[in-house]
Design an enzyme around this catalytic site. Sequence first.
Site, PDB file in Angstrom:
ATOM      1  N   HIS A  99      -8.161   1.261  -4.638  1.00  0.00           N
ATOM      2  CA  HIS A  99      -9.187   1.018  -3.619  1.00  0.00           C
ATOM      3  C   HIS A  99      -9.896   2.343  -3.332  1.00  0.00           C
ATOM      4  O   HIS A  99      -9.309   3.252  -2.747  1.00  0.00           O
ATOM      5  CB  HIS A  99      -8.507   0.465  -2.364  1.00  0.00           C
TER       6      HIS A  99
ATOM      7  N   MET B 245     -12.191   4.454  -1.343  1.00  0.00           N
ATOM      8  CA  MET B 245     -12.895   4.651  -0.083  1.00  0.00           C
ATOM      9  C   MET B 245     -13.532   6.036  -0.127  1.00  0.00           C
ATOM     10  O   MET B 245     -13.110   6.974   0.559  1.00  0.00           O
ATOM     11  CB  MET B 245     -11.923   4.508   1.089  1.00  0.00           C
TER      12      MET B 245
ATOM     13  N   SER C 270       0.832  -1.200   0.000  1.00  0.00           N
ATOM     14  CA  SER C 270       0.000   0.000   0.000  1.00  0.00           C
ATOM     15  C   SER C 270       0.866   1.249   0.000  1.00  0.00           C
ATOM     16  O   SER C 270       1.586   1.522   0.967  1.00  0.00           O
ATOM     17  CB  SER C 270      -0.919   0.016   1.222  1.00  0.00           C
TER      18      SER C 270
ATOM     19  N   MET D   8     -12.157  -6.122   4.575  1.00  0.00           N
ATOM     20  CA  MET D   8     -11.362  -5.222   5.401  1.00  0.00           C
ATOM     21  C   MET D   8     -11.116  -5.862   6.768  1.00  0.00           C
ATOM     22  O   MET D   8     -12.040  -6.356   7.406  1.00  0.00           O
ATOM     23  CB  MET D   8     -12.072  -3.881   5.581  1.00  0.00           C
TER      24      MET D   8
ATOM     25  N   ASP E 282      -7.133  -6.412   3.702  1.00  0.00           N
ATOM     26  CA  ASP E 282      -6.480  -5.114   3.830  1.00  0.00           C
ATOM     27  C   ASP E 282      -6.604  -4.640   5.267  1.00  0.00           C
ATOM     28  O   ASP E 282      -7.710  -4.443   5.762  1.00  0.00           O
ATOM     29  CB  ASP E 282      -7.155  -4.114   2.868  1.00  0.00           C
TER      30      ASP E 282
ATOM     31  N   ASP F  26      -4.847   3.722  -2.116  1.00  0.00           N
ATOM     32  CA  ASP F  26      -6.046   4.054  -1.358  1.00  0.00           C
ATOM     33  C   ASP F  26      -6.483   5.485  -1.665  1.00  0.00           C
ATOM     34  O   ASP F  26      -5.780   6.442  -1.333  1.00  0.00           O
ATOM     35  CB  ASP F  26      -5.780   3.932   0.140  1.00  0.00           C
TER      36      ASP F  26
END
Length: 223
Positions: free
Chosen positions: A65, A67, A7, A136, A174, A34
């Site tokens: 990803h 979010m 990440s 998650m 993750d 992210d």
Amino acid sequence: MIRIAPSILAADYARLGEQAAELEGAGADLVHCDVMDGSFVPAISFGGGVISAIASSSPVPLDIHLMVENPEKQVRLLAGLKPKIMTFHVEAVEEPLDLAREIRSGGALAGAAIKPNTPIKRLLELLPEIDLALVMTVEPGKGGQPFMEEMLPRIATVARAVSESGLETLIEVDGGIDENTIAAASAAGADTFVAGTSVFGDPVGIADAVKRLRTCAQQATGS
């Protein structure tokens, strides 16, 4: 097949290009990006400009990803970067199947993620229409949190559903992934692992961290 997805959120931003470039030689399978908007999750991270810079620094495929609220907007903005995977949260959309199909039509693999407190049924019902299921193992939105062991049965439930349905859906985890927790997650059925602090904060180096994580995951399944 075990996949390690460092990440970039945990990278040293003063050396972002350099560390992104290291990922190929380190054997990383994906670079996890992210995107956080400060609304769906409390934190704000980065957007297309930073991800584009990462892509130009490293040939490692992008694992984006989202979010964010209204993830369909970001899907359209980021499609031009040709990511390998684009993952949205089931909690952020009313019509997840439509968004999964849109992601696939743009040439990326479609992923769906689920928060720890969301009923796992919402992810299971999407399995035939997605390429990656992200469980998650921390509350999304902040790096460095400890792995939630109570998520292991959820990983196993998803893995069992994928197997029983004859699907090839990737199972990603993750949050809090290190040499100890990756073994437990792998044994539960995960095959794709997002690791931030344990990779970029490793005192020996990125390559050594990726290698050790992969070995731990493989040993947990006897592969």
